[in-house]
Design an enzyme around this catalytic site. Structure first.
Site, PDB file in Angstrom:
ATOM      1  N   CYS A  26      -4.273  23.204 -40.614  1.00  0.00           N
ATOM      2  CA  CYS A  26      -5.891  22.900 -40.549  1.00  0.00           C
ATOM      3  C   CYS A  26      -6.062  21.622 -39.850  1.00  0.00           C
ATOM      4  CB  CYS A  26      -6.154  22.745 -42.040  1.00  0.00           C
ATOM      5  SG  CYS A  26      -5.851  24.133 -43.173  1.00  0.00           S
ATOM      6  N   ASP A 435       4.775 -18.528 -30.281  1.00  0.00           N
ATOM      7  CA  ASP A 435       3.991 -19.567 -29.607  1.00  0.00           C
ATOM      8  C   ASP A 435       4.382 -20.682 -30.422  1.00  0.00           C
ATOM      9  OD1 ASP A 435       2.299 -21.230 -28.137  1.00  0.00           O
ATOM     10  OD2 ASP A 435       1.044 -20.849 -29.755  1.00  0.00           O
ATOM     11  N   ASP A 646      -2.694 -17.093 -25.984  1.00  0.00           N
ATOM     12  CA  ASP A 646      -1.639 -15.988 -26.051  1.00  0.00           C
ATOM     13  C   ASP A 646      -1.948 -14.745 -25.658  1.00  0.00           C
ATOM     14  OD1 ASP A 646       0.247 -18.272 -26.411  1.00  0.00           O
ATOM     15  OD2 ASP A 646      -0.493 -18.308 -28.595  1.00  0.00           O
TER      16      ASP A 646
END
Length: 762
Positions: A26, A435, A646
């Site tokens: 379906c 970081d 970043d």
């Protein structure tokens, strides 16, 4: 790769509730119908959530597109409802409740009508022969077959007319064959005879299929709780202040950016904004997972859906409706649950050919048994068993059910998984790059060392108070660190008079000087011998250094103290790295800080590698270098950053993990990376990977069980070892077991999650 966001020229995707889907076939039919529309760029259909998300091509009007999408879904044999506002959401929920009530009623009727048919069969096993008359069997089975089972005929006919197949077609053909065979045997049996009929097979199979679908729907409602809970956080009204300061309660739809709203204790924030009056604490756990209320005062940001704890607050609205942070979170969770990972696309391709193959196997079974001399009756019953057990419900639910459960449990713990690709890739991560500032550290300097020169003869309290008074009026981060250190010792330093700032060097006033190391050298001063060892220590730690000098009437100022400033590690940083190492992952620090500071952090956290003095624009290149492992082997790399500077590295990584730290970065983080951590807890990195691994395991477990039911059941049915009734029970059980297995994910306790007992991942 990190997910991309839509440009301003790209229309927002349209969301629809889809009714009538029963299996993976379906899903394929609805997707093909939608993708044929010329204005549709892409379409994703989810069986577990019974929803569709349609991406439009630029320039297409939404309302016209929604009408044509609904018409296309109707032509495919299903029903679509456009979810474009809260009214349509409410209508969807009302229809869902009515549908659930109707399904419960139909199931109860089917079980009541089928029970008298199956009971004599069970008694026959005990030697009691109480078979019902054929006319009574027909009277009980016919309503089940043609009223309660009418849905299978409608959906099966729509599929056949479209040149495809689905579960409904298999059920309709199989039960019709059993019902028709029973009628034929009854018709040809002389009056007074008792033929062996199969009315009970047809009725019980339909009843079991309805039971399976009822249990599936009940389980699916549990998997959708994450979005339902988030949507429930939006209040219906707000208290708006007029120019005279009078409050009036207005519907949320009438609130606009710039309006002033009043928040009473215990009320939910109606929109995003900032505090302009009042002080209090706000419960933000629904966004961040952080259990402790956050202090708020003038200038502090408020997010819609958070709860005001105590005190009256007045806020100025900065975002409403779909632009609020809560709306963005709901959109991201919905996106993740609707998206398809690569493995689901493979399942969809298999489902597209599954039904025709099953029909061919059933036909071959009937012909084979008839040819071998078993008779038309036995051949037909065995073909019916093949059709019934082969229903691909479980195959269609295997992946979306696990995705919904996994993203739901992640959202409860403050981890927003933006797309299914990030969820599937995260379990394969080999390297996690961090970081430093704001990710592993607090992101604000603190006075880590206040080293006195004994020769100066100034007590610690007096020296620190002098340094704090000189810097009390300064907004420099290092100055604030000195003031906070003085306050922590119980003093309230007053700003010194006539303070002069010497750009690039320091401050001077009231007989004291705050000097940089460069200014100290310009003044011709050397640190006292007693401070040389401490100076070397702090330099090795990568600390920022300042000097407190006293102007005591001597020809030159006198060195009183050395002040060392460091960005302290977050309390959870060490445990976070340790957990990642336990998972077998390599941890790397990618920082723009000086080498000494970066090495000091790397050493304290026992990181595997430290890359220092990396400029923001160069971090993406470092991530790409990490992706090429020893010997040229490709490695899957996750980058963890604050989502602001970043962003290039987050996009370059295979999995970008953005950390939304308090005070900023949340909005950027939501649109930068595939995974967003809603609070600055590095432990959530391990939590995100744990969710990915657990969800992936559930997907493969579900696909295994869904396949086993078919791979084992179809041959057994073809061999005549399974009756249609047993096949129907097995088919229903397969769907229920797949969804129930996925729901086990909701019991997960993640690293960095709530403070309760932490259970191992499912």
């Amino acid at each position: 790769m990190a997910s991309t966001t839509a440009t301003p020229d790209t229309p927002q995707p349209l969301d629809f509730a889809i009714q009538g889907m029963t299996c993976a076939a379906c899903v394929g039919r609805v997707e093909r119908a939608l993708r044929k529309l010329p204005f549709v760029a892409d379409a994703q259909v989810n069986l577990a959530s019974e929803s569709a998300r349609v991406a439009l091509r630029a320039g297409q009007a939404e309302e016209q597109a929604a009408d044509e999408v609904a018409a296309a879904v109707e032509r495919a044999g299903y029903h679509a409802l456009w979810l474009h506002d809260r009214e349509s959401d409410a209508r969807r929920d009302a229809e869902a409740r009515e549908h659930a009530r109707r399904e419960t009623l139909h199931l109860a009727l089917a079980l009541v009508l089928a029970a008298p048919l199956v009971l004599p069969m069970l008694l026959d096993l005990l030697g009691l022969h109480l078979m019902l008359p054929p006319a009574l069997q027909f009277a009980l089975a016919a309503p089940v077959q043609f009223w309660l089972g009418a849905r299978f005929y409608r959906a099966g006919w729509s599929a056949a007319r479209a040149g495809s197949g689905n579960m409904d077609l298999l059920v309709a053909i199989g039960t019709s064959a059993a019902f028709g065979l029973s009628c034929w045997l009854w018709w040809r049996t002389p009056d007074g005879g008792m033929p062996h009929l199969y009315f009970e097979s047809a009725a019980v199979v339909i009843a079991l299929v309805l039971l399976g679908k009822w249990l599936e729907a009940r389980a699916r409602r549990q998997t959708a709780q994450a979005i339902r809970a988030l949507e429930a956080l939006r209040p219906e009204t707000a208290r708006r202040l007029d120019a005279d300061g009078r409050e009036s309660e207005v519907p949320l739809a009438q609130v606009h950016v710039g309006d002033l709203l009043a928040l009473r204790p215990g009320e939910r924030t109606p929109a995003d904004g900032e505090v302009v009056e009042g002080h209090g604490h706000v419960d933000e756990s629904m966004l961040t997972g952080e259990p402790l209320p956050v202090a708020k005062g003038p200038g502090a940001k408020l997010s819609g859906g958070t709860i005001n704890g105590e005190g009256r607050l007045v806020m100025r609205v900065t975002a409403v409706g779909s632009r609020t942070l809560l709306a963005g979170i709901i959109r991201l969770v919905a996106d993740a649950q609707a998206a398809k990972p690569p493995i689901q696309r493979l399942v969809d391709r298999v489902a597209a050919v599954f039904v025709p193959v099953v029909l061919a196997i059933a036909a071959a079974t009937a012909v084979g048994w008839w040819w071998s001399g078993a008779g038309a009756e036995a051949a037909l019953i065995r073909a019916v068993a093949v059709l019934v057990i082969a229903c691909p419900c479980a195959l269609g639910l295997a992946t979306p059910a696990a995705i919904m459960a996994g993203t739901g449990v992640a959202a409860r713990h403050g981890i927003l998984i933006k797309d299914a690709q990030a969820l599937e890739l995260a379990h394969r991560v080999q390297v996690v790059a961090f970081d430093k500032t704001g990710t592993l550290t607090q992101g604000r300097p603190q006075l880590a060392g206040f080293e006195l020169a004994a020769e100066a003869g100034v007590p610690h309290e007096a020296a620190l108070e002098a340094a704090a008074s000189l810097q009390a009026a300064s907004e420099h981060p290092l100055a604030r660190a000195v003031v906070e250190a003085s306050r922590a010792e119980g003093r309230s330093p007053a700003a010194a008079a006539s303070v002069q700032s010497v750009p690039g060097k320091g401050l001077q006033g009231a007989g004291w000087i705050i000097a940089s190391s460069g200014w100290l050298a310009e003044l011709g001063l050397q640190p006292p011998a007693a401070l040389q060892a401490r100076l070397a220590y702090w330099q090795a730690q990568g600390a920022s250094l300042s000097w407190l000098l006293r102007e005591a009437g001597a020809p030159r100022p006198q060195v009183v103290a050395l002040m060392a400033f460091t960005d302290t590690l977050k309390p959870q940083a060490a445990e976070a790295v340790a957990r990642l190492r336990q998972l077998g992952l390599r941890t790397v620090l990618v920082s723009g800080d000086n080498r000494a500071a970066a090495q000091a952090v790397g050493g304290r956290l026992q990181l595997d590698e430290v890359l220092a003095e990396v400029l923001p624009q160069d971090k993406a290149a470092k991530v790409r270098e990490l992706q090429h492992g020893p010997g040229g082997r490709a490695r899957i790399v996750a980058m963890v950053g604050d989502g602001i500077n970043d962003a290039p590295a987050l996009a370059a990584a295979d999995v970008g993990i953005a950390m939304a730290n308090p005070g900023g970065g949340t909005d950027v983080a939501l649109h930068t990376a595939g995974i967003t951590l809603m609070r600055g807890d590095p432990l959530l990195v391990a939590g995100a990977i744990a969710v990915s691994r657990a969800t992936t395991r559930k997907i493969w477990q579900n696909l295994f069980w869904a396949s086993v039911y078919n791979l084992v059941g179809i041959p057994l049915a073809a061999a005549g070892l399974l009756s249609p009734v047993v096949a129907g029970a097995a088919m229903a059980l397969s769907s229920v077991s797949v969804v129930s297995n996925a729901l086990l994910l909701s019991r997960m306790r993640l690293p960095g999650g709530d403070a309760g007992s932490r259970k191992p991942a499912a």
